[in-house]
Design a protein around this motif. Structure first.
Motif, PDB file in Angstrom:
ATOM      1  N   ALA A  30       0.842  -1.209   0.000  1.00  0.00           N
ATOM      2  CA  ALA A  30       0.000   0.000   0.000  1.00  0.00           C
ATOM      3  C   ALA A  30       0.866   1.244   0.000  1.00  0.00           C
ATOM      4  CB  ALA A  30      -0.921  -0.004   1.214  1.00  0.00           C
ATOM      5  N   ASN A  31       1.936   1.230   0.788  1.00  0.00           N
ATOM      6  CA  ASN A  31       2.811   2.396   0.855  1.00  0.00           C
ATOM      7  C   ASN A  31       3.525   2.627  -0.478  1.00  0.00           C
ATOM      8  OD1 ASN A  31       5.838   3.434   1.585  1.00  0.00           O
ATOM      9  ND2 ASN A  31       4.240   4.546   2.661  1.00  0.00           N
ATOM     10  N   ALA A  32       3.951   1.534  -1.101  1.00  0.00           N
ATOM     11  CA  ALA A  32       4.632   1.656  -2.396  1.00  0.00           C
ATOM     12  C   ALA A  32       3.685   2.265  -3.431  1.00  0.00           C
ATOM     13  CB  ALA A  32       5.145   0.294  -2.843  1.00  0.00           C
ATOM     14  N   GLU A  33       2.419   1.841  -3.354  1.00  0.00           N
ATOM     15  CA  GLU A  33       1.409   2.383  -4.262  1.00  0.00           C
ATOM     16  C   GLU A  33       1.199   3.878  -3.991  1.00  0.00           C
ATOM     17  OE1 GLU A  33      -3.133   1.234  -4.981  1.00  0.00           O
ATOM     18  OE2 GLU A  33      -1.820  -0.513  -4.761  1.00  0.00           O
ATOM     19  N   GLN A  34       1.145   4.231  -2.689  1.00  0.00           N
ATOM     20  CA  GLN A  34       0.980   5.646  -2.314  1.00  0.00           C
ATOM     21  C   GLN A  34       2.170   6.470  -2.786  1.00  0.00           C
ATOM     22  OE1 GLN A  34       0.559   5.408   1.909  1.00  0.00           O
ATOM     23  NE2 GLN A  34      -1.632   5.035   1.838  1.00  0.00           N
ATOM     24  N   LEU A  63       4.001   5.976  -5.404  1.00  0.00           N
ATOM     25  CA  LEU A  63       3.857   6.233  -6.831  1.00  0.00           C
ATOM     26  C   LEU A  63       2.794   7.301  -7.084  1.00  0.00           C
ATOM     27  CD1 LEU A  63       5.350   5.207  -9.217  1.00  0.00           C
ATOM     28  CD2 LEU A  63       3.438   3.681  -9.688  1.00  0.00           C
ATOM     29  N   HIS A  64       1.744   7.249  -6.300  1.00  0.00           N
ATOM     30  CA  HIS A  64       0.693   8.262  -6.409  1.00  0.00           C
ATOM     31  C   HIS A  64       1.274   9.647  -6.076  1.00  0.00           C
ATOM     32  CE1 HIS A  64      -3.376   9.834  -6.402  1.00  0.00           C
ATOM     33  NE2 HIS A  64      -3.115  10.435  -5.257  1.00  0.00           N
ATOM     34  N   TYR A  65       2.062   9.699  -5.006  1.00  0.00           N
ATOM     35  CA  TYR A  65       2.725  10.956  -4.604  1.00  0.00           C
ATOM     36  C   TYR A  65       3.622  11.464  -5.733  1.00  0.00           C
ATOM     37  CZ  TYR A  65       6.455  13.689  -2.260  1.00  0.00           C
ATOM     38  OH  TYR A  65       7.385  14.637  -1.925  1.00  0.00           O
ATOM     39  N   ILE A  66       4.364  10.535  -6.315  1.00  0.00           N
ATOM     40  CA  ILE A  66       5.251  10.911  -7.421  1.00  0.00           C
ATOM     41  C   ILE A  66       4.425  11.469  -8.575  1.00  0.00           C
ATOM     42  CG2 ILE A  66       6.754   9.915  -9.233  1.00  0.00           C
ATOM     43  CD1 ILE A  66       8.301  10.242  -6.694  1.00  0.00           C
ATOM     44  N   ARG A  67       3.300  10.813  -8.835  1.00  0.00           N
ATOM     45  CA  ARG A  67       2.456  11.252  -9.957  1.00  0.00           C
ATOM     46  C   ARG A  67       1.783  12.591  -9.651  1.00  0.00           C
ATOM     47  NH1 ARG A  67       1.748   7.805 -14.033  1.00  0.00           N
ATOM     48  NH2 ARG A  67       2.242   5.601 -13.727  1.00  0.00           N
ATOM     49  N   GLU A  68       1.311  12.732  -8.481  1.00  0.00           N
ATOM     50  CA  GLU A  68       0.535  13.933  -8.143  1.00  0.00           C
ATOM     51  C   GLU A  68       1.409  15.085  -7.651  1.00  0.00           C
ATOM     52  OE1 GLU A  68      -2.849  14.222  -8.490  1.00  0.00           O
ATOM     53  OE2 GLU A  68      -2.706  12.277  -9.472  1.00  0.00           O
TER      54      GLU A  68
END
Ligand code: FMN
Length: 187
Positions: free
Chosen positions: A166-170, A172-177
């Motif tokens: 979940a953290n790894a996914e977050q 990537l989301h942080y990187i994207r956003e």
């Protein structure tokens, strides 16, 4: 020119033994269409930083993330050395020569200590954002914009696989956003 890509500068003295930074790196490696990955220890195993190459890389990107494990409430030594040697007068600061002005610079940090201990009423009384102020003021000193930190806490206490995913996914989301503050709380 990579200005549309996000430069992620990874500093981990032993990435092979890492849990979270390695996991974050694996996510980044799946997304090289949006990120340029730059690993300081792999690039400079002898600690001899190529200052010109580093400055060129910074100039080529508009958004930069410094990814590292927290060491004594600060950065690992190679990242401190990188700041000292790369963010020079006439490049990063000095009247009319602030070449990183306007860039967005953020931090992605892993902490061994649990999130609860990083609360103001917690064991150590300071939040991670408070402890990151020297980096923040450095970024602001060079007229760049500081991005809210992304963090994963409690790594030394063990993180269940599902939370790690979940953290790894977050991340990537942080990187994207790059506008959202996300925290992984692993108690
Ligand atoms: C020299 C050293 C200093 C550390 N200092 C801190 C610290 O100040 N605060 C903290 O939360 N964890 C600290 N740790 C724990 C690391 O931050 C933690 O092991 C790391 O973030 C885990 O990430 P990794 O799985 O990618 O190695 C320290 C570890 C080492 C080796």
């Amino acid at each position: 020119m990579n200005s549309k890509k996000i430069l992620v500068i990874v500093t981990h003295p032993d990435i092979h033994k890492s849990v979270i930074n390695k996991r974050w790196l694996q996510e980044l490696q799946k997304n090289t269409d949006i990120v340029t990955i730059h690993q300081l220890h792999e690039q400079y195993p002898d600690g001899q930083i190529d200052v010109i190459a580093e400055q060129k890389l910074l100039l080529e990107h508009d958004t930069i993330i410094l990814q590292f494990p927290l060491y004594w409430f600060s950065t690992p030594p190679l990242l401190k050395q990188w700041q000292d040697e790369v963010l020079t007068h006439g490049f990063a600061y000095g009247r009319g020569t602030e070449k990183l002005a306007g860039k967005r610079i953020g931090v992605a940090v892993s902490a061994g200590i649990k999130a609860i201990d990083y609360e103001q009423n917690g064991r150590y009384h300071y939040t991670l954002e408070e402890l990151l102020r020297p980096l923040r003021v450095t970024i602001e000193y060079i007229s760049a914009e500081y991005l809210p930190a992304f963090a994963c806490y409690g790594v030394e206490h063990g993180i269940p696989d599902a939370d790690l995913d979940a953290n790894a996914e977050q991340y990537l989301h942080y990187i994207r956003e790059l506008s959202v503050e996300n925290y992984c709380v692993a108690d």
